[in-house]
Design an enzyme around this catalytic site. Sequence first.
Site, PDB file in Angstrom:
ATOM      1  N   PHE A 184       4.008  -1.781  -8.466  1.00 44.99           N
ATOM      2  CA  PHE A 184       4.872  -0.874  -8.617  1.00 44.99           C
ATOM      3  C   PHE A 184       6.134  -1.088  -9.207  1.00 44.99           C
ATOM      4  O   PHE A 184       6.766  -0.412  -9.935  1.00 44.99           O
ATOM      5  CB  PHE A 184       5.457  -0.511  -6.837  1.00 44.99           C
TER       6      PHE A 184
ATOM      7  N   ASP B 107       7.719   4.305  -0.594  1.00 44.75           N
ATOM      8  CA  ASP B 107       7.581   5.523  -1.354  1.00 44.75           C
ATOM      9  C   ASP B 107       9.244   6.304  -1.512  1.00 44.75           C
ATOM     10  O   ASP B 107       9.657   6.537  -0.450  1.00 44.75           O
ATOM     11  CB  ASP B 107       6.751   6.504  -0.734  1.00 44.75           C
TER      12      ASP B 107
HETATM   13  C1  LIG Z   1       5.069   2.534  -3.137  1.00 42.31           C
HETATM   14  S1  LIG Z   1       3.968   1.485  -2.028  1.00 42.31           S
HETATM   15  C2  LIG Z   1       4.461  -0.098  -2.291  1.00 42.31           C
HETATM   16  C3  LIG Z   1       3.730  -0.950  -1.841  1.00 42.31           C
HETATM   17  C4  LIG Z   1       4.207  -2.522  -1.850  1.00 42.31           C
HETATM   18  N1  LIG Z   1       5.207  -3.035  -1.006  1.00 42.31           N
HETATM   19  C5  LIG Z   1       4.427  -3.036  -3.279  1.00 42.31           C
HETATM   20  O1  LIG Z   1       5.697  -3.249  -3.769  1.00 42.31           O
HETATM   21  O2  LIG Z   1       3.494  -3.189  -4.048  1.00 42.31           O
HETATM   22  C6  LIG Z   1       4.420   1.921  -0.545  1.00 42.31           C
HETATM   23  C7  LIG Z   1       3.550   1.551   0.715  1.00 42.31           C
HETATM   24  O3  LIG Z   1       3.898   1.842   2.062  1.00 42.31           O
HETATM   25  C8  LIG Z   1       3.020   2.400   2.899  1.00 42.31           C
HETATM   26  N2  LIG Z   1       3.721   3.194   3.992  1.00 42.31           N
HETATM   27  C9  LIG Z   1       4.583   4.334   3.762  1.00 42.31           C
HETATM   28  N3  LIG Z   1       5.003   4.740   4.738  1.00 42.31           N
HETATM   29  C10 LIG Z   1       4.591   3.872   5.816  1.00 42.31           C
HETATM   30  C11 LIG Z   1       4.670   3.919   7.189  1.00 42.31           C
HETATM   31  N4  LIG Z   1       5.421   4.898   7.954  1.00 42.31           N
HETATM   32  N5  LIG Z   1       4.032   2.793   7.973  1.00 42.31           N
HETATM   33  C12 LIG Z   1       3.225   1.904   7.261  1.00 42.31           C
HETATM   34  N6  LIG Z   1       3.239   1.964   5.774  1.00 42.31           N
HETATM   35  C13 LIG Z   1       3.541   2.810   4.994  1.00 42.31           C
HETATM   36  C14 LIG Z   1       2.282   3.171   1.930  1.00 42.31           C
HETATM   37  O4  LIG Z   1       0.959   3.325   2.488  1.00 42.31           O
HETATM   38  C15 LIG Z   1       2.142   2.436   0.702  1.00 42.31           C
HETATM   39  O5  LIG Z   1       0.997   1.542   0.542  1.00 42.31           O
END
Ligand SMILES: C[S@@+](CC[C@H](N)C(=O)[O-])C[C@H]1O[C@@H](n2cnc3c(N)ncnc32)[C@H](O)[C@@H]1O
Length: 251
Positions: free
Chosen positions: A229, A152
């Site tokens: 994404f 994110d």
């Molecule tokens: C923007 S999405 C990208 C998902 C994937 N990597 C992609 O490229 O399609 C970011 C993901 O990171 C997860 N996330 C954010 N902070 C996290 C944390 N501290 N621990 C585990 N997951 C986390 C969110 O729930 C989200 O699903």
Amino acid sequence: MPDPATTTGAPSSYRSVPVSFVRRSRRLSDAQQRLWDEQRRRYLVDVPRAAASTSVEASFVLDLGAVPPGTGPLVVEIGSGQGDAVVAAAAAHPGVRYVAVEVYEPGLAHTARQAAEAGVENLRLVQANAPEVLASALPEASVDELWVFFPDPWRKSRHTKRRLVDEAFLPLASRVLVDGGVLRFASDWQPYAEQVRDLLEAAPGFVRHGETRPDGWAPRFEGRVLTGFERKGTAAGRVVHDLAYARRPRR
Ligand SMILES: C[S@@+](CC[C@H](N)C(=O)[O-])C[C@H]1O[C@@H](n2cnc3c(N)ncnc32)[C@H](O)[C@@H]1O
């Protein structure tokens, strides 16, 4: 508008630092829930909690002798989302073991469904806040590759403190990576990609890996499948930057 750093994720009484995610309320449909209840037994690691529901009890250590099964190299993806990258990789490389760390339950349920459909056995899922997993749940020097794809971006300046990869993240990554183990990162948000590149360039424990160019950007990692994404970022005219840095050997 309330600041999500104090109103979402874990209440501040649970954690002293802001987390990089917000609590999302989307629920699974009854059918999805039934399927997830079956598949979580197969893929989800049972994690003892501290105070918050996505926390990790500090004394808990994953038994990597058994989870995931096998003896091959270990790849950990953090923030695996819907699981597209990790499931594709696990299906393509049955001799490699994969752990996906994600807080978002519908994403984990989707990952498990994809994994089951692909007949994947070399993958396990951990529902937890990633920095806590890196700090204690993964043994030191146990991970061959650590992937962070499209974390994110937290674009607003008052939210950048919530970015997952920051100064505090690198020592955690360094702790779990084996000597020469690789941290891979990709983002379509240039200021974030530059921030992480600059941190890694300055980090004494990391060195450029593979065909990284003089400006620090790596070629697109071929093991990274195109996810929603990335598609969205590219459609909006943003450029995706890859980074690949290896952990320097311990002395
Ligand atoms: C923007 S999405 C990208 C998902 C994937 N990597 C992609 O490229 O399609 C970011 C993901 O990171 C997860 N996330 C954010 N902070 C996290 C944390 N501290 N621990 C585990 N997951 C986390 C969110 O729930 C989200 O699903």
